[in-house]
Design a protein around this motif. Structure first.
Motif, PDB file in Angstrom:
ATOM      1  N   GLU A 104       0.863  -1.177   0.000  1.00 46.29           N
ATOM      2  CA  GLU A 104       0.000   0.000   0.000  1.00 46.29           C
ATOM      3  C   GLU A 104       0.909   1.240   0.000  1.00 46.29           C
ATOM      4  N   TYR A 105       0.472   2.265  -0.666  1.00 47.24           N
ATOM      5  CA  TYR A 105       1.280   3.463  -0.831  1.00 47.24           C
ATOM      6  C   TYR A 105       1.167   4.368   0.398  1.00 47.24           C
ATOM      7  N   MET A 106       2.323   4.768   0.922  1.00 47.94           N
ATOM      8  CA  MET A 106       2.371   5.662   2.076  1.00 47.94           C
ATOM      9  C   MET A 106       2.652   7.081   1.571  1.00 47.94           C
ATOM     10  N   LYS A 107       1.621   7.888   1.512  1.00 49.55           N
ATOM     11  CA  LYS A 107       1.678   9.182   0.848  1.00 49.55           C
ATOM     12  C   LYS A 107       2.756  10.109   1.391  1.00 49.55           C
ATOM     13  N   ASN A 108       2.988  10.094   2.711  1.00 54.27           N
ATOM     14  CA  ASN A 108       3.939  11.033   3.306  1.00 54.27           C
ATOM     15  C   ASN A 108       5.344  10.461   3.500  1.00 54.27           C
ATOM     16  N   GLY A 109       5.598   9.313   2.893  1.00 58.15           N
ATOM     17  CA  GLY A 109       6.968   8.805   2.843  1.00 58.15           C
ATOM     18  C   GLY A 109       7.554   8.369   4.174  1.00 58.15           C
ATOM     19  N   ALA A 110       8.874   8.383   4.234  1.00 56.79           N
ATOM     20  CA  ALA A 110       9.601   7.890   5.406  1.00 56.79           C
ATOM     21  C   ALA A 110       9.861   9.005   6.414  1.00 56.79           C
ATOM     22  N   LEU A 111       9.829   8.636   7.675  1.00 57.68           N
ATOM     23  CA  LEU A 111      10.138   9.574   8.752  1.00 57.68           C
ATOM     24  C   LEU A 111      11.512  10.192   8.544  1.00 57.68           C
ATOM     25  N   TYR A 112      12.472   9.378   8.122  1.00 55.86           N
ATOM     26  CA  TYR A 112      13.844   9.848   7.879  1.00 55.86           C
ATOM     27  C   TYR A 112      13.862  11.057   6.946  1.00 55.86           C
ATOM     28  N   ASP A 113      13.085  10.982   5.870  1.00 54.97           N
ATOM     29  CA  ASP A 113      13.112  12.049   4.870  1.00 54.97           C
ATOM     30  C   ASP A 113      12.596  13.373   5.426  1.00 54.97           C
ATOM     31  N   HIS A 114      11.660  13.312   6.341  1.00 56.30           N
ATOM     32  CA  HIS A 114      11.139  14.542   6.953  1.00 56.30           C
ATOM     33  C   HIS A 114      12.123  15.103   7.985  1.00 56.30           C
ATOM     34  N   LEU A 115      12.704  14.216   8.775  1.00 55.89           N
ATOM     35  CA  LEU A 115      13.646  14.675   9.812  1.00 55.89           C
ATOM     36  C   LEU A 115      14.899  15.281   9.204  1.00 55.89           C
ATOM     37  N   HIS A 116      15.359  14.721   8.102  1.00 56.75           N
ATOM     38  CA  HIS A 116      16.672  15.102   7.569  1.00 56.75           C
ATOM     39  C   HIS A 116      16.603  15.777   6.197  1.00 56.75           C
ATOM     40  N   ASP A 117      15.442  16.292   5.868  1.00 54.33           N
ATOM     41  CA  ASP A 117      15.262  17.042   4.619  1.00 54.33           C
ATOM     42  C   ASP A 117      16.019  18.377   4.720  1.00 54.33           C
ATOM     43  N   ARG A 118      16.837  18.661   3.728  1.00 58.29           N
ATOM     44  CA  ARG A 118      17.618  19.910   3.746  1.00 58.29           C
ATOM     45  C   ARG A 118      16.737  21.147   3.723  1.00 58.29           C
ATOM     46  N   ASN A 119      15.520  20.994   3.227  1.00 59.03           N
ATOM     47  CA  ASN A 119      14.596  22.132   3.188  1.00 59.03           C
ATOM     48  C   ASN A 119      13.833  22.320   4.498  1.00 59.03           C
ATOM     49  N   ASN A 120      13.991  21.366   5.398  1.00 52.96           N
ATOM     50  CA  ASN A 120      13.344  21.479   6.705  1.00 52.96           C
ATOM     51  C   ASN A 120      14.278  22.263   7.629  1.00 52.96           C
ATOM     52  N   ILE A 121      14.125  23.586   7.628  1.00 53.80           N
ATOM     53  CA  ILE A 121      15.083  24.432   8.345  1.00 53.80           C
ATOM     54  C   ILE A 121      14.467  25.206   9.498  1.00 53.80           C
ATOM     55  N   GLU A 122      13.127  25.239   9.555  1.00 51.57           N
ATOM     56  CA  GLU A 122      12.487  25.966  10.652  1.00 51.57           C
ATOM     57  C   GLU A 122      11.166  25.301  11.012  1.00 51.57           C
ATOM     58  N   LYS A 123      10.526  25.798  12.056  1.00 55.12           N
ATOM     59  CA  LYS A 123       9.338  25.152  12.601  1.00 55.12           C
ATOM     60  C   LYS A 123       8.252  24.941  11.555  1.00 55.12           C
ATOM     61  N   HIS A 124       8.038  25.921  10.693  1.00 51.70           N
ATOM     62  CA  HIS A 124       6.950  25.835   9.727  1.00 51.70           C
ATOM     63  C   HIS A 124       7.341  25.099   8.444  1.00 51.70           C
ATOM     64  N   SER A 125       8.544  24.546   8.415  1.00 54.40           N
ATOM     65  CA  SER A 125       9.009  23.849   7.212  1.00 54.40           C
ATOM     66  C   SER A 125       8.380  22.472   7.055  1.00 54.40           C
ATOM     67  N   SER A 126       7.958  21.881   8.170  1.00 56.68           N
ATOM     68  CA  SER A 126       7.437  20.521   8.107  1.00 56.68           C
ATOM     69  C   SER A 126       6.358  20.301   9.160  1.00 56.68           C
ATOM     70  N   PHE A 127       5.388  19.460   8.805  1.00 57.42           N
ATOM     71  CA  PHE A 127       4.299  19.115   9.720  1.00 57.42           C
ATOM     72  C   PHE A 127       4.830  18.433  10.977  1.00 57.42           C
ATOM     73  N   ILE A 128       5.956  17.714  10.853  1.00 56.63           N
ATOM     74  CA  ILE A 128       6.448  16.955  12.012  1.00 56.63           C
ATOM     75  C   ILE A 128       7.272  17.824  12.980  1.00 56.63           C
ATOM     76  N   ASN A 129       7.385  19.127  12.727  1.00 54.09           N
ATOM     77  CA  ASN A 129       8.106  19.998  13.654  1.00 54.09           C
ATOM     78  C   ASN A 129       7.187  20.420  14.805  1.00 54.09           C
ATOM     79  N   SER A 130       6.731  19.407  15.506  1.00 52.62           N
ATOM     80  CA  SER A 130       5.851  19.576  16.665  1.00 52.62           C
ATOM     81  C   SER A 130       6.137  18.419  17.605  1.00 52.62           C
TER      82      SER A 130
END
Length: 417
Positions: free
Chosen positions: A187-213
């Motif tokens: 089954e397809y996981m739309k939001n991908g892997a946790l790793y990609d969100h934690l270590h995304d180079r574009n995730n630089i501030e609180k509002h950059s990602s949903f998981i920054n909470s």
């Protein structure tokens, strides 16, 4: 009187002989049929020296041997690890043709590639009915050893996922087995892997990602913990994943976390005895040091890997952190974070993108940190069980929404062997 007695004796004797013949015929018939069905219906692993030697011998076959002979080892290993037959992979999993899956992924185009798993590349695909799926295609190559590893991983995932059904485990949709091609459809996981969100180079501030909470991160950790707890405590026989890491925790459209990639998984013992696989397996930075050094595998090896994931969630750092300056040695997130936690300086290592925990979150974050601290103890006997971890994370999630209560009042659930 003698005549009647002889007549009775003859009748009884005839009945006895007839019954005996029927019994023999029945035993032969059921013996043959059960012998054919035994492997298919078994739910317990059949670990025997015979199947082990078959598997070992098969892995050493030269490339010139036929595909059928090469597959004998992997099939024996599958039966040993899952108790199911590779002849019928899964009555719940659909068998696809290679042509169907090639069409679903635009002939496995680079644009459709979304990641990699154990011995395979993962592509996003759309089936003919419009359903979105993730398709893992086993690596192809002439090397016999690599082929054997690929088939073992392929067989393991089908064996486990076809009989494991839990909201926090990725579901197997189907498979394809044609010539040298081995593909798995999930089954397809739309939001991908946790790793990609934690270590995304574009995730630089609180509002950059949903998981920054903190609440979201603790919720993700709890989801994954529940999935692993199911493997350890409720699967029969228990299953040790062997490769718990942030890239194997996937997020669906609702940000619910699910554990994936069972290519390295092994059956545990219901008696909690140690396993001694042929060689240690896992990912650098997450692998249990006790397992790596002593080659003794227990469920506590998964606990260690999960502890590293908790430290990733807290710090935002990768499992292995590169040196800041050229020539600096890399360090593990364990060596980076644990000294600060032990010194009561948790704030120094918290992910700045999430920000300082609010009043109702600070105790929750501390509880997660102290749980992680115990998870990465060097000796497995000093680590908590996944049930302990689930209890702690449930309490931490509650604390995120409740400013009352404290660590001292609720306690930390840590039980060692």
């Amino acid at each position: 009187g003698l005549r009647v007695g002889l007549l009775v004796f003859a009748i009884v004797g005839s009945v006895g002989v007839f019954a005996g013949i029927c019994t023999v015929i029945y035993c032969i018939y059921t013996g043959v049929c059960c012998g054919r069905k035994k492997i298919h219906n078994s739910v317990q692993p059949t670990i025997t020296r015979g199947s082990s030697s078959t598997s070992h011998a098969s892995s050493n076959n030269p490339p010139s041997r036929s595909l059928t002979v090469r597959r004998q080892g992997s099939r024996a290993l599958w039966r040993q690890r899952s108790g199911t037959s590779s002849a019928k992979h899964a009555d719940r999993a659909e068998e696809f043709s290679f042509e169907e899956l090639a069409a679903a992924t635009n002939n496995f185009s680079v644009e459709n590639r979304i990641g990699a798993g154990s011995f395979g590349v993962i592509y996003k695909g759309k089936l003919s009915d419009g359903k979105e799926v993730a398709i893992k295609r086993g690596e192809t190559g002439p090397r016999t050893k690599r082929l054997q590893e690929k088939e073992n991983a392929f067989d393991s995932e089908i064996a486990f996922l076809s009989r494991l059904h839990h909201k926090h485990l990725v579901r197997l949709v189907g498979y394809c087995e044609e010539r040298d091609e081995r593909l798995l459809v999930y089954e397809y996981m739309k939001n991908g892997a946790l790793y990609d969100h934690l270590h995304d180079r574009n995730n630089i501030e609180k509002h950059s990602s949903f998981i920054n909470s903190w609440k979201v991160r603790i919720g993700i950790a709890l989801d994954a913990a529940r999935g692993i707890e199911y493997l350890h405590n409720y699967a029969v026989p228990p299953i040790i994943h062997r490769d718990i890491k942030s890239s194997n925790i996937l997020l669906d459209a609702n940000w619910t976390a699910r554990v994936s990639d069972f290519g390295l998984s092994m059956m545990g013992h219901e008696s909690n005895k140690d396993l001694r696989p042929l060689s240690a397996a896992g990912t650098l930075g997450y692998i249990d040091p006790e397992y790596y050094s002593l080659n003794v595998l227990t469920a506590k090896s998964d606990v260690y890997g999960f502890g590293v994931v908790l430290l990733e969630l807290l710090s935002g750092k990768k499992a292995i952190i590169k040196g800041e300056n050229e020539g600096d040695d890399p360090i593990s997130v364990v060596d980076y974070a644990i000294p600060a936690i032990m010194a009561g300086e948790l704030g120094k290592i918290l992910d700045p993108r999430v920000g300082k925990p609010e009043l109702n979150e600070s105790e929750a974050v501390e509880l997660v940190a102290y749980t992680a601290l115990h998870c990465v103890n060097l000796e497995g006997k000093d680590r908590p069980t996944m049930t302990d971890i689930v209890v702690n994370l449930e309490r931490a999630l509650t604390l995120c929404e409740d400013s009352h209560g404290s660590i001292s009042s609720v306690g930390i659930s840590i039980a060692s062997d």
